[in-house]
Design a protein around this motif. Structure first.
Motif, PDB file in Angstrom:
ATOM      1  N   PHE A 111      39.162  69.778  85.153  1.00  0.00           N
ATOM      2  CA  PHE A 111      37.924  70.147  84.479  1.00  0.00           C
ATOM      3  C   PHE A 111      38.223  70.774  83.123  1.00  0.00           C
ATOM      4  O   PHE A 111      39.195  71.496  82.954  1.00  0.00           O
ATOM      5  N   SER A 112      37.363  70.492  82.166  1.00  0.00           N
ATOM      6  CA  SER A 112      37.560  71.017  80.817  1.00  0.00           C
ATOM      7  C   SER A 112      37.314  72.524  80.811  1.00  0.00           C
ATOM      8  O   SER A 112      36.584  73.065  81.647  1.00  0.00           O
ATOM      9  N   ALA A 131      40.684  54.987  87.244  1.00  0.00           N
ATOM     10  CA  ALA A 131      40.545  56.094  86.311  1.00  0.00           C
ATOM     11  C   ALA A 131      39.825  55.729  85.024  1.00  0.00           C
ATOM     12  O   ALA A 131      39.083  56.546  84.467  1.00  0.00           O
ATOM     13  N   ILE A 132      40.047  54.523  84.535  1.00  0.00           N
ATOM     14  CA  ILE A 132      39.480  54.131  83.234  1.00  0.00           C
ATOM     15  C   ILE A 132      38.996  52.685  83.269  1.00  0.00           C
ATOM     16  O   ILE A 132      39.371  51.915  84.163  1.00  0.00           O
ATOM     17  N   PRO A 141      30.491  63.236  82.047  1.00  0.00           N
ATOM     18  CA  PRO A 141      29.696  63.389  80.829  1.00  0.00           C
ATOM     19  C   PRO A 141      29.509  62.070  80.083  1.00  0.00           C
ATOM     20  O   PRO A 141      30.454  61.308  79.901  1.00  0.00           O
ATOM     21  N   ARG A 142      28.283  61.773  79.686  1.00  0.00           N
ATOM     22  CA  ARG A 142      27.921  60.561  78.936  1.00  0.00           C
ATOM     23  C   ARG A 142      28.429  59.298  79.626  1.00  0.00           C
ATOM     24  O   ARG A 142      28.822  58.334  78.982  1.00  0.00           O
ATOM     25  N   ALA A 143      28.424  59.347  80.952  1.00  0.00           N
ATOM     26  CA  ALA A 143      28.881  58.200  81.760  1.00  0.00           C
ATOM     27  C   ALA A 143      30.296  57.775  81.382  1.00  0.00           C
ATOM     28  O   ALA A 143      30.653  56.595  81.480  1.00  0.00           O
ATOM     29  N   GLY A 144      31.111  58.738  80.976  1.00  0.00           N
ATOM     30  CA  GLY A 144      32.521  58.469  80.701  1.00  0.00           C
ATOM     31  C   GLY A 144      32.828  58.009  79.298  1.00  0.00           C
ATOM     32  O   GLY A 144      33.997  57.778  78.953  1.00  0.00           O
ATOM     33  N   THR A 192      36.593  59.200  85.805  1.00  0.00           N
ATOM     34  CA  THR A 192      36.678  60.454  86.554  1.00  0.00           C
ATOM     35  C   THR A 192      36.668  61.614  85.569  1.00  0.00           C
ATOM     36  O   THR A 192      36.940  61.448  84.374  1.00  0.00           O
ATOM     37  N   LEU A 193      36.381  62.796  86.092  1.00  0.00           N
ATOM     38  CA  LEU A 193      36.399  63.982  85.235  1.00  0.00           C
ATOM     39  C   LEU A 193      37.795  64.254  84.687  1.00  0.00           C
ATOM     40  O   LEU A 193      37.963  64.659  83.535  1.00  0.00           O
ATOM     41  N   ALA A 194      38.810  64.023  85.515  1.00  0.00           N
ATOM     42  CA  ALA A 194      40.182  64.250  85.062  1.00  0.00           C
ATOM     43  C   ALA A 194      40.542  63.285  83.936  1.00  0.00           C
ATOM     44  O   ALA A 194      41.169  63.670  82.940  1.00  0.00           O
TER      45      ALA A 194
END
Length: 323
Positions: free
Chosen positions: A31-32, A91-92, A129-132, A150-152
């Motif tokens: 998490f940021s 992940a991406i 956030p912002r759908a990635g 993912t958040l990470a």
């Protein structure tokens, strides 16, 4: 709507004397720091049963419990729109955005965007956030975009963009002929008189650096490969116009249509009919957020730009510079 994240950990002894938000960033690296600070301020973090401020110090050995709310993208509806996916894993994902497609919903464009399509393709993006989406392309710019699933992965990609380690190369067809590549450095901000435009500003603005090198020279135009060191709104368009070589077809920064002397009617009509900026995000390179592996993708320009280049090559012999 929102989802709740439940986390807990023991503060290590070697973290004694550090700020709570700094320690949480170490304990929960997915998490940021800004998100963790928001949870602390909202009272969603307890340290031995007490709520603290982000700047409060810890002593080591405390039990930290987080019950954080993850905002979802409910305001943006999922839509079954086609996506040209170049790569995808857990992940991406990397997509090839066509010209004419808007990235985010906004005033006058509530749907039909990349974000709407992403939420339909991968519903789990609702809590990212912002759908990635971590960077954007202008509506009429085509090319590669990376999306965090993912958040990470989101945190990693944002950090890579901030550290300027993400490689983003563009092909741009510009007005005028260049003899060499170069570098443009000029802070970019809102135009002082036209708030819909960006401009290079002598005071204010955000630092911006663009590198460019020659690919092909034509009679009155040049194809360049531009790379971003920063990522400001309209950066390449603004910087190239600033040095007197605006992009072909740019409706905002392009100025008067440039027609080569002796151009055929076909070339004249093709140039007149090209009504968007001739800009394509052709190459994207980054470090995979999970594996740490360097990855790179490249896609060719869309048909309209390829057709324009083909006409130019047919009657304006190209001086190929880049192999």
């Amino acid at each position: 709507m929102s989802d709740t994240v439940q986390l807990s950990a023991i503060v290590p002894a070697d973290c004694a004397g550090q700020r709570l938000d700094q320690v949480l960033a170490q304990l929960f690296p997915d998490f940021s720091r800004s998100r963790l600070q928001a949870w602390i301020k909202a009272g969603e973090v307890e340290v031995d049963g007490r709520t603290l401020r982000p700047r409060d110090k810890v002593y080591g050995g405390e039990t930290v419990v987080v019950a954080g709310e993850l905002e979802t993208n409910d305001a943006v509806k999922a839509q079954p729109l086609a996506l040209d996916l170049v790569y995808e894993d857990e992940a991406i994902l990397v997509l090839h955005k066509p010209a004419g497609l808007i990235v985010h919903p906004g005033a006058g464009n509530p749907d039909g965007t990349v974000q709407n399509a992403l939420l339909h393709h991968a519903p789990e993006l609702a809590v990212v956030p912002r759908a990635g989406i971590v960077h954007r392309l202008d509506k009429d710019t085509s090319g590669l975009m990376v999306v965090a699933k993912t958040l990470a992965a989101h945190k990693s990609l944002v950090e890579q963009l901030s550290a300027r380690t993400v490689r983003r190369d563009y092909l741009a067809l510009i007005n005028g002929t260049l003899t060499a590549g170069g570098r443009v450095e000029g802070a970019i901000g809102r135009h002082p008189r036209d708030r819909k435009r960006m401009a290079v500003l002598s005071h204010g603005g955000r630092p911006a650096i663009t590198h460019y090198r020659l690919v092909e020279r034509f009679r009155a135009h040049t194809l360049v490969r531009a790379s971003l060191e920063t990522g400001r709104t309209h950066q390449i368009r603004v910087h190239m116009a600033y040095i007197g070589h605006s992009l072909v077809g740019d409706p905002v920064y392009g100025g008067r249509l440039l027609l080569p002397k002796g151009a055929s009617e076909l070339l004249r009509e093709t140039l007149r009919g090209f009504r968007r900026q001739a800009l394509h995000a052709t190459r994207l390179g980054l470090v995979h957020p999970e594996t740490g592996e360097p990855m790179e993708w490249e896609v060719q320009p869309p048909r309209d730009l390829q057709d324009l280049l083909a006409v130019m090559r047919s009657e304006c012999p190209a001086d190929t510079v880049e192999p």
